[in-house]
Write a protein that holds these residues in place. Structure first.
Motif, PDB file in Angstrom:
ATOM      1  N   ASP A   1      -1.884  14.274  -8.509  1.00 14.13           N
ATOM      2  CA  ASP A   1      -0.659  14.616  -7.781  1.00 14.13           C
ATOM      3  C   ASP A   1      -0.280  13.464  -6.851  1.00 14.13           C
ATOM      4  OD1 ASP A   1      -0.554  17.203  -8.914  1.00 14.13           O
ATOM      5  OD2 ASP A   1      -1.899  17.986  -7.365  1.00 14.13           O
ATOM      6  N   LEU A   2      -1.248  13.080  -5.990  1.00 15.49           N
ATOM      7  CA  LEU A   2      -1.043  12.006  -5.026  1.00 15.49           C
ATOM      8  C   LEU A   2      -2.223  11.045  -5.089  1.00 15.49           C
ATOM      9  CD1 LEU A   2      -0.098  14.210  -1.909  1.00 15.49           C
ATOM     10  CD2 LEU A   2       1.512  13.121  -3.487  1.00 15.49           C
ATOM     11  N   SER A   3      -1.997   9.821  -4.672  1.00 13.09           N
ATOM     12  CA  SER A   3      -3.081   8.853  -4.576  1.00 13.09           C
ATOM     13  C   SER A   3      -2.670   7.778  -3.575  1.00 13.09           C
ATOM     14  CB  SER A   3      -3.389   8.227  -5.943  1.00 13.09           C
ATOM     15  OG  SER A   3      -4.527   7.390  -5.868  1.00 13.09           O
ATOM     16  N   ILE A   4      -3.625   7.022  -3.083  1.00 14.38           N
ATOM     17  CA  ILE A   4      -3.330   5.881  -2.217  1.00 14.38           C
ATOM     18  C   ILE A   4      -3.917   4.642  -2.863  1.00 14.38           C
ATOM     19  CG2 ILE A   4      -3.703   4.822   0.043  1.00 14.38           C
ATOM     20  CD1 ILE A   4      -3.773   7.579   1.274  1.00 14.38           C
ATOM     21  N   VAL A   5      -3.078   3.627  -3.028  1.00  9.98           N
ATOM     22  CA  VAL A   5      -3.535   2.404  -3.688  1.00  9.98           C
ATOM     23  C   VAL A   5      -2.650   1.242  -3.245  1.00  9.98           C
ATOM     24  CG1 VAL A   5      -2.060   2.682  -5.727  1.00  9.98           C
ATOM     25  CG2 VAL A   5      -4.238   1.454  -5.944  1.00  9.98           C
TER      26      VAL A   5
ATOM     27  N   PHE B   1       6.060   4.905   0.432  1.00 11.68           N
ATOM     28  CA  PHE B   1       5.861   3.491   0.752  1.00 11.68           C
ATOM     29  C   PHE B   1       5.311   3.381   2.174  1.00 11.68           C
ATOM     30  CE2 PHE B   1       9.494   3.954  -2.176  1.00 11.68           C
ATOM     31  CZ  PHE B   1       8.903   3.373  -3.292  1.00 11.68           C
ATOM     32  N   LEU B   2       4.108   2.828   2.308  1.00  4.83           N
ATOM     33  CA  LEU B   2       3.403   2.863   3.581  1.00  4.83           C
ATOM     34  C   LEU B   2       3.437   1.538   4.337  1.00  4.83           C
ATOM     35  CD1 LEU B   2       0.316   4.983   2.440  1.00  4.83           C
ATOM     36  CD2 LEU B   2       2.427   5.772   3.539  1.00  4.83           C
ATOM     37  N   PHE B   3       2.730   0.505   3.810  1.00  5.89           N
ATOM     38  CA  PHE B   3       2.673  -0.730   4.585  1.00  5.89           C
ATOM     39  C   PHE B   3       2.304  -1.930   3.717  1.00  5.89           C
ATOM     40  CE2 PHE B   3      -1.529   1.240   4.827  1.00  5.89           C
ATOM     41  CZ  PHE B   3      -2.413   0.185   4.642  1.00  5.89           C
ATOM     42  N   GLN B   4       2.682  -3.098   4.245  1.00 11.05           N
ATOM     43  CA  GLN B   4       2.265  -4.380   3.699  1.00 11.05           C
ATOM     44  C   GLN B   4       0.958  -4.737   4.402  1.00 11.05           C
ATOM     45  OE1 GLN B   4       4.480  -7.707   5.184  1.00 11.05           O
ATOM     46  NE2 GLN B   4       3.994  -9.036   3.456  1.00 11.05           N
ATOM     47  N   PRO B   5      -0.148  -4.805   3.665  1.00 10.27           N
ATOM     48  CA  PRO B   5      -1.428  -5.045   4.325  1.00 10.27           C
ATOM     49  C   PRO B   5      -1.686  -6.516   4.621  1.00 10.27           C
ATOM     50  CG  PRO B   5      -1.754  -4.741   1.973  1.00 10.27           C
ATOM     51  CD  PRO B   5      -0.284  -4.548   2.225  1.00 10.27           C
ATOM     52  N   GLN B   6      -2.518  -6.735   5.619  1.00 12.91           N
ATOM     53  CA  GLN B   6      -3.128  -8.042   5.839  1.00 12.91           C
ATOM     54  C   GLN B   6      -4.572  -7.929   5.376  1.00 12.91           C
ATOM     55  OE1 GLN B   6      -2.501  -8.735  10.106  1.00 12.91           O
ATOM     56  NE2 GLN B   6      -1.384 -10.581   9.552  1.00 12.91           N
TER      57      GLN B   6
ATOM     58  N   THR C   1       2.161  -4.011   8.100  1.00 12.49           N
ATOM     59  CA  THR C   1       3.553  -3.911   8.523  1.00 12.49           C
ATOM     60  C   THR C   1       4.220  -2.774   7.744  1.00 12.49           C
ATOM     61  OG1 THR C   1       3.655  -6.301   8.919  1.00 12.49           O
ATOM     62  CG2 THR C   1       5.758  -5.140   8.679  1.00 12.49           C
ATOM     63  N   PRO C   2       4.921  -1.838   8.403  1.00  6.04           N
ATOM     64  CA  PRO C   2       5.549  -0.725   7.689  1.00  6.04           C
ATOM     65  C   PRO C   2       6.559  -1.206   6.647  1.00  6.04           C
ATOM     66  CG  PRO C   2       5.545  -0.322  10.063  1.00  6.04           C
ATOM     67  CD  PRO C   2       5.118  -1.747   9.869  1.00  6.04           C
ATOM     68  N   ILE C   3       6.618  -0.516   5.510  1.00  4.62           N
ATOM     69  CA  ILE C   3       7.614  -0.786   4.479  1.00  4.62           C
ATOM     70  C   ILE C   3       8.281   0.523   4.073  1.00  4.62           C
ATOM     71  CG2 ILE C   3       6.538  -2.877   3.549  1.00  4.62           C
ATOM     72  CD1 ILE C   3       5.310  -1.120   1.329  1.00  4.62           C
TER      73      ILE C   3
ATOM     74  N   THR D   1       0.863  -1.181   0.000  1.00  2.00           N
ATOM     75  CA  THR D   1       0.000   0.000   0.000  1.00  2.00           C
ATOM     76  C   THR D   1       0.898   1.229   0.000  1.00  2.00           C
ATOM     77  OG1 THR D   1      -1.749  -1.168   1.184  1.00  2.00           O
ATOM     78  CG2 THR D   1      -1.827   1.236   1.197  1.00  2.00           C
ATOM     79  N   ILE D   2       0.705   2.079  -1.005  1.00  3.40           N
ATOM     80  CA  ILE D   2       1.608   3.222  -1.179  1.00  3.40           C
ATOM     81  C   ILE D   2       0.828   4.530  -1.316  1.00  3.40           C
ATOM     82  CG2 ILE D   2       3.319   1.761  -2.342  1.00  3.40           C
ATOM     83  CD1 ILE D   2       2.484   3.151  -5.001  1.00  3.40           C
ATOM     84  N   LEU D   3       1.513   5.606  -0.981  1.00  3.56           N
ATOM     85  CA  LEU D   3       1.070   6.936  -1.381  1.00  3.56           C
ATOM     86  C   LEU D   3       1.751   7.194  -2.720  1.00  3.56           C
ATOM     87  CD1 LEU D   3      -0.348   9.685  -0.807  1.00  3.56           C
ATOM     88  CD2 LEU D   3       1.833  10.434   0.195  1.00  3.56           C
TER      89      LEU D   3
END
Length: 496
Positions: free
Chosen positions: A398-402, A462-467, A307-309, A268-270
């Motif tokens: 400009d930005l997105s979360i996906v 770079f935000l996190f590895q999702p469960q 988990t943070p990445i 999951t990233i910005l």
């Protein structure tokens, strides 16, 4: 193998009295099952569109591949009965399954494999793995033997051939698969009520009639978390793979349900549009990353299920290195980087958010965090089709979360026309080296170098590895416990 964490429900905290008759009916239904989906697929051909929701409906169900990826990440034969790999790791000889037909009656053979892969790598291809297929030479030895000559060394090639982009399509129906899918799988399209639901029915002509145990499977498209929970409690949905994390707590204590928390290779990233000013300045991107409190975002976006990445890679993947320390949370550093870049604040940016709850919930966190360094973010909520066309397709953002859920997608950073606009000749050269290195230890070292480069370049947030939670009636059997890829293997499902 991915780490497993399965939570079985224990006792009910609350229950809807009106839901009990529906629940009893749903559980007595042995020939049908209803699955919930957060996102509706934008079509039904995974070779012409990027949305993973397409493969959630079609992969291994309507369409099949030469190999099959299992829940534990292992790869086994599917349309291929077996294969051999040459010592140089570039030549693969596949022996194909005999007696297989497509749902329109056409035979499956080596010629259809050749057609499918040459189509996927052809000039007009929009397959998201086009590079992989463009590097293949396909030789037909006889009707049931095909040789694939790969220009690159890829130890993960059998895995890649089990992904949705590698489906074997039938030449006469290939152009209409997006609306009238034709495959060799155990299910065929029955009805499609766009915006609401899609139903697959068991195909009588499948080579192994007993493989699929459920006659009809309906997908219902429900993006709102509260509506997801209500549909499960009312008995309208039997299984909700990858349900919203926000609803997990209310099902953990309900004995009528099972809750599975699956690990994945998702990132999951910005997403940051590197091609737009001032985001083309690495100092600005590093400032954005320094302003992000990943742990707070994981709580807000995914209710702690992550988990943070620090790069576009996750723990458990071959060659993983921890890069979370490259751009740590540091507000003062973020402010200094903005000043060094000469950016006048407030800097106004637009963040385009698709429907999944992690994006909408995470967006609120990011807006608040970036405001602390003088970045004013305007949120634009869009539907999934709009995100795919405007953000992913036209790069209008400009930005997105996906969440990027493909296991082996570092190569997207080597594509100069990819939607985040990252262009780095050093990374392209490094990735080419990775693709041509057969020694596992050396390859893993190079993968580590690639992660460090993306982190240093702050290519994205770079935000996190999702469960991903799956919530289902307690007597549903055959659910995947892990998610090496996003797929719903329907023929494995049954009522217990």
């Amino acid at each position: 193998m991915l780490k497993r964490r399965t939570v079985l429900t224990a006792s009910a905290a609350t229950a809807l009295a009106s839901a009990l008759p529906s629940l009893a009916f749903a559980q007595s239904r042995k020939d049908a099952m209803v699955l919930g989906m957060t996102l509706e697929p934008t079509g039904l051909d995974p070779t012409v569109a990027a949305a993973v929701s397409i493969s959630e409906v079609t992969l291994y169900n309507i369409y099949e591949t030469l190999t099959k990826i299992n829940a534990d990440g292992s790869v086994t034969p599917l349309l291929a009965e077996s294969w051999d790999i040459s010592p140089d790791l570039k030549t693969y000889t596949f022996r194909l399954r005999k007696g297989v037909k497509f749902q329109n009656g056409e035979p499956f053979n080596a010629q259809t494999v050749k057609f499918a892969f040459e189509r996927a790598g052809g000039e007009k291809s929009v397959n998201k793995d086009k590079r992989t297929f463009a590097n293949l030479g396909v030789q037909v030895i006889d009707d049931y033997t095909v040789v694939l000559l790969n220009k690159e060394i890829d130890p993960d090639f059998p895995f890649v051939l089990g992904q949705a982009t590698s489906i074997i399509v039938e030449p006469k129906s290939a152009d209409t698969n997006a609306t009238k899918p034709i495959g060799t799988g155990p299910y065929k399209l029955d009805t499609y009520n766009k915006g609401a639901s899609l139903t697959l029915s068991k195909w009588d002509g499948f080579r192994n009639p007993g493989q699929a145990k459920i006659n009809k499977i309906t997908f219902r498209f429900i993006s709102d978390p509260a509506a997801q929970a209500a549909s499960l409690l009312a008995g309208d949905v039997d299984v909700f793979p990858r349900a919203a994390t926000r609803i997990v707590a209310q099902f953990k204590a309900n004995p009528q349900f099972q809750t599975i928390l699956a690990g994945s290779r998702g990132k999951t990233i910005l997403a940051i549009n590197n091609a737009k000013k001032p985001l083309d300045d690495v100092r600005v991107r590093r400032a954005i990353l320094a302003a992000l409190d990943r742990k707070a975002i994981i709580e807000g976006a995914a209710d702690g299920f992550g988990t943070p990445i620090g790069s576009h890679y996750v723990p458990g993947a071959p060659g993983y290195v921890d890069t979370t320390g490259v751009n740590p949370f540091d507000i003062e550093k973020a402010k200094k980087l903005m000043a060094e870049a000469g950016v006048k604040t407030p800097l106004e940016l637009t963040m385009t958010l698709p429907p999944p709850p992690y994006a909408r919930q995470g967006g609120e966190m990011v807006v608040a965090q970036l405001a602390k360094i003088g970045i004013v973010v305007k949120v634009q909520n869009v539907e999934w089709a709009q995100w795919l066309s405007g953000t992913y397709g036209n790069k209008n953002y400009d930005l997105s979360i996906v969440s990027h859920v493909e296991p082996f997608d570092l190569g997207n950073y080597a594509k100069s026309d990819y939607y985040w606009g990252y262009q780095s000749k050093p990374f392209v050269a490094l990735f080419d080296k990775i693709k041509n290195t057969g020694n596992i230890a050396e390859r893993n070292k190079l993968l580590g170098d690639a992660q460090k480069m993306l982190a240093a370049d702050a290519a994205n947030g770079f935000l996190f590895q999702p469960q991903f939670p799956t919530i289902a009636k307690k007597n549903v059997k055959g659910l995947w416990k892990e998610l090496p890829i996003f797929a719903n293997d329907l023929s494995a499902l049954s009522w217990g």
